[in-house]
Design an enzyme around this catalytic site. Structure first.
Site, mmCIF file in Angstrom:
data_model
loop_
_atom_site.group_PDB
_atom_site.id
_atom_site.type_symbol
_atom_site.label_atom_id
_atom_site.label_comp_id
_atom_site.label_asym_id
_atom_site.label_seq_id
_atom_site.Cartn_x
_atom_site.Cartn_y
_atom_site.Cartn_z
ATOM 1 N N ASP A 1 0.807 -1.229 0.000
ATOM 2 C CA ASP A 1 0.000 0.000 0.000
ATOM 3 C C ASP A 1 0.839 1.277 0.000
ATOM 4 O OD1 ASP A 1 1.041 -0.123 2.518
ATOM 5 O OD2 ASP A 1 -0.851 0.234 3.579
ATOM 6 N N GLY A 2 2.169 1.145 -0.115
ATOM 7 C CA GLY A 2 3.046 2.307 -0.140
ATOM 8 C C GLY A 2 3.681 2.624 1.195
ATOM 9 N N GLU A 3 3.205 2.010 2.271
ATOM 10 C CA GLU A 3 3.810 2.221 3.583
ATOM 11 C C GLU A 3 5.165 1.525 3.627
ATOM 12 O OE1 GLU A 3 2.828 0.921 8.191
ATOM 13 O OE2 GLU A 3 1.154 1.217 6.791
ATOM 14 N N ASP B 1 17.380 36.274 -10.991
ATOM 15 C CA ASP B 1 16.313 37.080 -10.391
ATOM 16 C C ASP B 1 16.892 37.912 -9.252
ATOM 17 O OD1 ASP B 1 16.476 35.405 -8.100
ATOM 18 O OD2 ASP B 1 15.021 34.030 -8.969
ATOM 19 N N LYS C 1 12.712 39.746 -12.931
ATOM 20 C CA LYS C 1 11.605 38.997 -13.519
ATOM 21 C C LYS C 1 10.297 39.340 -12.827
ATOM 22 C CE LYS C 1 12.008 34.877 -10.591
ATOM 23 N NZ LYS C 1 12.301 33.439 -10.533
ATOM 24 N N ASP D 1 22.698 30.451 -9.022
ATOM 25 C CA ASP D 1 21.421 30.264 -8.324
ATOM 26 C C ASP D 1 21.537 29.068 -7.391
ATOM 27 O OD1 ASP D 1 18.854 30.903 -7.620
ATOM 28 O OD2 ASP D 1 17.992 30.673 -9.618
ATOM 29 N N ASP E 1 14.213 24.424 -10.721
ATOM 30 C CA ASP E 1 13.060 23.532 -10.656
ATOM 31 C C ASP E 1 12.622 23.179 -12.071
ATOM 32 O OD1 ASP E 1 10.787 22.104 -10.094
ATOM 33 O OD2 ASP E 1 9.905 23.599 -8.762
#
Length: 325
Positions: free
Chosen positions: A51-53, A183, A206, A232, A236
Site C-alpha cells: 500500500d506504499g507504507e 532574479d 523577472k 542560483d 526547478d
C-alpha cells in the site's frame, strides 16, 4: 574539491563512536561520503509494503553511537518520511546523538507568509525534525539563510562555493567573465562570487504571474561580448534560468553558463536546458540527476560533508570550510 584534512582523518580512525546511514534515494551520495571518511556505510533495511507504507530498521547495533543520517528531502515526500522513520528508529535504539545530513533541504522556498492563509513549510519541517529527535542538522545552500533560525538545535550551513570556485578558476575564462543572477532574490549569492573573484555583476529582473511561469524579464547591466555565469541555488522547471540565458544572448553576450547548487529539475526542465542558449549547466550532486543532457556537468560535494562529519566528531570548527557565503 578534496577538502580532506589528514590530521582530522587520523583522529577519526581512532574514533569508532560514529556511524553513517542513508535513506534510499541518497545512498549514492552517502557512499561517496563514506569513501572520503574511509568507513563503511551502515547497514539498514527499508521494507516497503503493497500500500506504499514502509518501515525502517538498523541491521547493526547503534547503542551509544553518534549516528549521521544522509537524506535529501527532494520530491517525493517519501524521502522526508524515510528520514523521520530513520531518526525515530535511532532514538529508540539508544543512539547517543542523531545528526541529519540534508544536502538539499526541501520546502525551503516556503520560508515566510508571502500572502494570506498560507503555511510556512520550512518552519513546519524544522518542527517535525525536532520532534522526531534531531540533535544537529548539516545542510547546504539553504534557499533562505533565516531558515537556520527555525531549528532549536545547532545547524551547520555549508556552501557549495568551495567546489564551484575551483571549477570557475580552472575551467572558465576569468578575463572576460561576468557574474549574473536570474532574479533579484539571488543578488546576495551572486554578489558574493562577484566580490570574491573581483568580477562585475548583472541582474535579471523577472515578473511572475503564476508559480513556475515568468511573464516578463529584463537585464540590469551590460552583457555585450561577455561570458556570463548565472548563479542560483535551485533549478526547478528551468523556466527562469533558460529565459535569462536566452535574454543574455539576445543582448549580445558571447556565452552563458549556469551554476546551481540543487538540481530539482522537474519536467520539462531538461528539455528546456537542452533547447536553450545555455552553453553549460553545472550542478552539485545534492540531488541525483539521472537524465541525459550533454550540457550538464555534476560536481560532487561528498568531500565537504565528509569533512563536516570529521569536524563534528572531533569538536573542531567548521567555519574554515566556508570559502564564501
Amino acid at each position: 574539491m578534496n577538502v580532506t584534512n589528514e590530521e582530522s582523518k587520523e583522529k577519526m580512525n581512532t574514533n569508532n563512536s560514529f556511524l553513517v546511514f542513508s535513506g534510499t534515494k541518497s545512498k549514492y551520495l552517502a557512499e561517496k561520503i563514506c569513501k572520503s571518511l574511509d568507513c563503511p556505510l551502515g547497514q539498514m533495511n527499508i521494507q516497503h509494503f503493497a500500500d506504499g507504507e514502509f518501515s525502517v530498521s538498523y541491521e547493526e547495533s547503534i547503542r551509544g553511537k553518534d549516528v549521521f543520517l544522509v537524506q535529501s528531502t527532494f520530491p517525493n515526500s517519501d524521502n522526508l518520511m524515510e528520514l523521520l522513520l530513520m531518526m525515530d528508529a535511532a532514538k529508540r535504539a539508544s543512539a547517543n546523538s542523531i545528526v541529519a545530513i540534508i544536502p538539499y533541504f526541501g520546502w525551503a522556498r516556503q520560508d515566510r507568509k508571502d500572502k494570506p492563509r498560507v503555511s510556512i513549510g520550512a518552519k513546519l519541517i524544522a518542527d517535525v525534525l525536532g520532534i522526531a529527535g534531531i540533535d544537529r542538522l548539516i545542510t547546504m545552500d539553504l534557499h533562505a539563510d533565516q531558515i537556520q533560525g527555525f531549528f532549536n538545535v545547532p545547524v551547520d550551513h555549508l556552501y557549495a562555493s568551495s567546489v564551484f570556485l575551483q571549477y570557475i578558476k580552472s575551467r572558465l575564462p576569468l578575463d572576460n567573465l561576468i557574474m549574473a543572477t536570474p532574479d533579484v532574490g539571488g543578488t546576495k549569492r551572486a554578489s558574493s562570487y562577484s566580490k570574491y573573484l573581483g568580477l562585475p555583476m548583472v541582474i535579471c529582473h523577472k515578473v511572475r504571474q503564476t508559480v513556475n511561469e515568468v511573464a516578463e524579464m529584463r537585464i540590469i547591466g551590460e552583457v555585450e561580448n561577455k561570458d556570463v555565469l548565472l548563479i542560483d541555488d535551485i533549478v526547478d522547471t528551468a523556466g527562469t534560468i533558460t529565459k535569462a540565458a536566452d535574454l543574455m544572448i539576445a543582448n549580445g553576450a558571447r556565452s552563458v553558463r549556469a551554476m546551481v547548487s540543487h538540481a530539482v529539475m522537474s519536467d520539462p526542465a531538461t528539455q528546456r536546458v537542452c533547447a536553450s542558449a545555455l552553453k553549460e549547466m553545472i550542478f552539485t550532486d545534492s540531488i541525483p540527476y539521472r537524465k541525459k543532457c550533454k550540457k550538464v556537468t555534476v560536481l560532487s560535494v561528498a568531500d565537504i560533508f565528509a569533512e563536516a562529519i570529521r569536524r563534528v566528531c572531533n569538536n573542531e570548527s567548521i567555519s574554515s570550510l566556508y570559502t564564501i557565503k
